[in-house]
Design a protein around this motif. Structure first.
Motif, short mmCIF file in Angstrom:
data_model
loop_
_atom_site.label_atom_id
_atom_site.label_comp_id
_atom_site.label_asym_id
_atom_site.label_seq_id
_atom_site.Cartn_x
_atom_site.Cartn_y
_atom_site.Cartn_z
N PHE A 12 -2.88 -8.00 -5.39
CA PHE A 12 -3.47 -8.86 -4.38
C PHE A 12 -4.98 -8.66 -4.37
CE2 PHE A 12 0.72 -7.40 -3.00
CZ PHE A 12 1.40 -8.61 -3.03
N VAL A 30 -7.53 -4.45 3.26
CA VAL A 30 -8.03 -5.46 2.34
C VAL A 30 -7.60 -6.84 2.81
CG1 VAL A 30 -8.02 -6.25 -0.07
CG2 VAL A 30 -7.85 -3.80 0.44
N LEU A 51 -15.87 3.23 -2.61
CA LEU A 51 -15.39 2.05 -1.90
C LEU A 51 -16.16 1.84 -0.61
CD1 LEU A 51 -11.50 2.43 -2.33
CD2 LEU A 51 -13.07 1.01 -3.66
N ASP A 55 -16.48 -4.71 -0.50
CA ASP A 55 -16.17 -4.62 -1.94
C ASP A 55 -14.97 -5.50 -2.29
OD1 ASP A 55 -18.16 -2.82 -2.33
OD2 ASP A 55 -16.86 -1.10 -2.75
N GLN A 56 -15.05 -6.15 -3.46
CA GLN A 56 -13.89 -6.88 -3.95
C GLN A 56 -13.00 -5.92 -4.73
OE1 GLN A 56 -14.20 -9.91 -7.03
NE2 GLN A 56 -13.00 -11.32 -5.78
N VAL A 57 -11.73 -5.87 -4.35
CA VAL A 57 -10.79 -4.95 -4.99
C VAL A 57 -9.45 -5.64 -5.23
CG1 VAL A 57 -11.79 -2.85 -3.96
CG2 VAL A 57 -9.98 -4.10 -2.74
N ILE A 58 -8.59 -4.95 -5.96
CA ILE A 58 -7.20 -5.39 -6.08
C ILE A 58 -6.31 -4.34 -5.42
CG2 ILE A 58 -5.29 -5.82 -7.67
CD1 ILE A 58 -7.29 -6.82 -9.67
N ALA A 59 -5.50 -4.77 -4.49
CA ALA A 59 -4.46 -3.90 -3.94
C ALA A 59 -3.22 -4.17 -4.76
CB ALA A 59 -4.23 -4.23 -2.48
N PHE A 60 -2.58 -3.13 -5.26
CA PHE A 60 -1.39 -3.37 -6.07
C PHE A 60 -0.28 -2.38 -5.75
CE2 PHE A 60 -1.92 0.03 -9.23
CZ PHE A 60 -3.28 0.29 -9.15
N ALA B 34 0.61 -15.32 -0.89
CA ALA B 34 -0.20 -14.40 -1.70
C ALA B 34 0.14 -14.49 -3.18
CB ALA B 34 0.03 -12.97 -1.23
N GLU B 65 2.27 3.28 -0.48
CA GLU B 65 2.64 2.87 -1.83
C GLU B 65 1.60 1.94 -2.46
OE1 GLU B 65 4.99 4.33 -3.04
OE2 GLU B 65 6.25 4.94 -1.37
N VAL B 66 0.62 1.52 -1.67
CA VAL B 66 -0.35 0.55 -2.17
C VAL B 66 -1.56 1.26 -2.78
CG1 VAL B 66 -1.80 -1.43 -1.57
CG2 VAL B 66 0.39 -1.08 -0.39
N SER B 67 -1.87 0.95 -4.02
CA SER B 67 -3.04 1.51 -4.71
C SER B 67 -4.19 0.51 -4.69
CB SER B 67 -2.69 1.83 -6.17
OG SER B 67 -1.67 2.80 -6.23
N ILE B 68 -5.37 1.01 -5.00
CA ILE B 68 -6.56 0.16 -5.00
C ILE B 68 -7.26 0.26 -6.37
CG2 ILE B 68 -8.89 -0.15 -4.00
CD1 ILE B 68 -6.84 -0.93 -2.00
N ALA B 69 -7.61 -0.88 -6.95
CA ALA B 69 -8.38 -0.90 -8.20
C ALA B 69 -9.68 -1.66 -7.96
CB ALA B 69 -7.58 -1.58 -9.30
N LYS B 70 -10.73 -1.22 -8.62
CA LYS B 70 -12.02 -1.88 -8.50
C LYS B 70 -12.22 -2.78 -9.71
CE LYS B 70 -16.35 -0.57 -6.39
NZ LYS B 70 -17.26 0.53 -6.12
N LEU B 71 -12.70 -3.97 -9.46
CA LEU B 71 -12.91 -4.93 -10.55
C LEU B 71 -14.23 -4.64 -11.27
CD1 LEU B 71 -11.65 -8.13 -8.80
CD2 LEU B 71 -10.56 -6.84 -10.60
#
Lengths: 71, 71, 71, 71, 71, 71
Positions: A12, A30, A51, A55-60, B34, B65-71
């Motif tokens: 997301f 987010v 962070l 900030d633009q991020v992806i929650a996964f 989403a 359980e939700v992780s965060i990634a930076k673009l």
């Protein structure tokens, strides 16, 4: 290190709207098209990734972590 | 048994678009605002809940359980 | 989509030594300096990522998923 | 109570190098041949197990919690 | 390898009443004083541990995996 | 929002005996027929659900999160 792709199917994209920082873990909220997604990660990761709100991020999340409820 | 509310903050309402049934676990794909959310649950739960394509459900996941990634 | 960095602290680089494919989920075994790491992901992800024996990958896990045992 | 064996396939033996203690959860960092493994467990478990820097422990994780990323 | 103690707070002792074996993952149902506890582990772990119906086992789960619902 | 049923097979009904509140996460201890079940959820969820000692709740966990140990 740049990662090309991950196996995680549920991703997301959104912007961080709030970071609630604790001594060990932090809550990162987010704003996504799906609504607010809340993530809890280590405070060290918040700092390692630098962070910040906006900030633009992806929650996964892994598919095996997703439950289903019937209305 | 009817549940009034659960603690899980990340809830995505949508409709089941596909169920891929295996002998022990099944993949349930839910179309949400989403995007597609993929859940893996036991095949027994699919049957207990009588889940079918088209059903309106909530896919939900714990914040931890939700992780965060930076673009 | 290329990801710059993820929050996940536990990352093990290695090569895939075996893929055991099921109808819904697959087991992916990765040979790392820490020994064999076993991951279970959806068979669709195996195909989306085009994972094959010999591929260099990163196996990673959230800190909140790691338990501790005393010897 | 002594446990003979557990089903968890991913086990990393090592020594605790740091414990970051919070009011509810603590971060336990374990130095292993695979590098630093970070675990988050309850502070009560840290006390119940009497975990201290230098202790030899096993960090372990279920296969279903391990994700795969392609480089 | 014998483990002295693990950090996992939620441990349910019981007997295996059914094993539903799939190609990659298996469902192991354990009869405990708390009722039936269902676990999904790799089929390889079922074989490594030589699990059979009737075996006395402990089903356990990390506190961070437990959700709360209000009735 | 009222939920009719969830896929989660492992549900333990009981009463809250203690809430240990941290800045981000809280530990909620539930007395069940199976013994004490410990849950870690966000402090915001504790407040959203208005959880208090004595409340009757259900502690639940996904089957894929349950591990098995042999005695």
């Amino acid at each position: 290190m740049s990662i090309k792709s991950i196996n995680v199917r549920n991703q997301f994209k959104g912007n961080i709207v709030e970071i609630l920082e604790g001594p060990v873990l932090s809550e990162v909220d987010v704003n996504t098209p799906a609504g607010l997604v809340t993530s809890v990660i280590t405070t060290r990761s918040v700092k390692d990734l630098d962070l910040k709100v906006g900030d633009q991020v992806i929650a996964f999340v892994k598919s095996t972590e997703v439950s289903i409820a019937k209305l």
